[in-house]
Write an enzyme that holds these catalytic residues in place. Sequence first.
Site, short mmCIF file in Angstrom:
data_model
loop_
_atom_site.label_atom_id
_atom_site.label_comp_id
_atom_site.label_asym_id
_atom_site.label_seq_id
_atom_site.Cartn_x
_atom_site.Cartn_y
_atom_site.Cartn_z
NE ARG A 24 26.49 -1.86 21.38
CZ ARG A 24 25.48 -2.51 20.86
NH1 ARG A 24 25.43 -3.84 20.89
NH2 ARG A 24 24.50 -1.86 20.24
CG HIS A 217 20.68 -0.96 14.62
ND1 HIS A 217 21.63 -0.46 15.47
CD2 HIS A 217 21.15 -2.17 14.21
CE1 HIS A 217 22.64 -1.32 15.58
NE2 HIS A 217 22.36 -2.37 14.81
CB CYS A 250 23.23 -10.09 16.70
SG CYS A 250 22.39 -10.48 18.26
CG ASN A 259 25.80 -3.15 12.61
OD1 ASN A 259 24.67 -3.20 13.06
ND2 ASN A 259 26.85 -3.63 13.27
#
Length: 315
Positions: A24, A217, A250, A259
């Site tokens: 995702r 995160h 993002c 990430n």
Amino acid sequence: MRAPQEFPLDGLPERVTIYEVGPRDGLQNEAAIVPVEVKAELVARLAAAGLTTIEATSFVHPKWVPQLADAEELLATMDRAPGVRYPVLVPNERGLSRALALGVTDIAIFGSATETFARRNLNRTVAESMEMFAPVVARARDSGVAVRAYLSMCFGDPWEGPVPVGQVVAAGVRLLDLGCHRLSLGDTIGVGTPGHVTALLAAFAAAGVGPERLAVHFHDTYGQALVNTLAALRGGVTEVDASAGGIGGCPYARSATGNLATEDLVWMLSGLGVETGVDLPSLAATSAWLAGRLGRPSPSRVVQALSAAAAETKE
């Protein structure tokens, strides 16, 4: 070397749950749309590697995230391994309805600690976004669906600059008070440092929110994702978000780079003697396979190192 030597440190949890966000959060930031069959295979490979929580897709309107417009098709066709949870991201009640129709048992909502990002990401103020989430969480819980909350911009905002710790705690507590079982603290643009992480966890603890209700995160913009994770683990956090191969970012904050790579996280935890249940060679092979499908090298240092070692062995 195919695995690190094990040297445990005091004060760390015995086991960490990795909340895999690659399908995702990783793929939503790709310029090209990845075919649904590749996504389904990625999810299956991640489960086979031992990951037990895999965020499969998002039910955000396709206009805003076209890379995940095939959410229904993916969930209808992908294999679901026993004992594996496949949460999806939902922004509102319409997204929840789409998810419930496909038998989803876990969802995530996504809030912001800053007003500017709330406007850019949700087209609402922070207060308005909380009002939007309230019926989503209530209806999901009434349907037996577990709800997780993401909170973005917890360490810094590209438009507003440093974000006060108290502001982050206030927004996070509001999300938890809606009925979310866990709150993931997002360093969306990767500016956090270990001391900042420690201070934020302490502030949540002072507000009555212990580390068992928190996840982290981290983005690796300034190379701090692993050290920040270690600081969070020392603070009692046992759930860490990561993305296979380190892909992602993002769409609404261009300074947000990739990430934390799941492989890099597993390598560190393995060396610390912390259990994850993840088979690192299998995971690294999956990310190398995905990098081939994306047409570029994996950003993960561990994937790069293991791939180079495998190539040398074949020569």
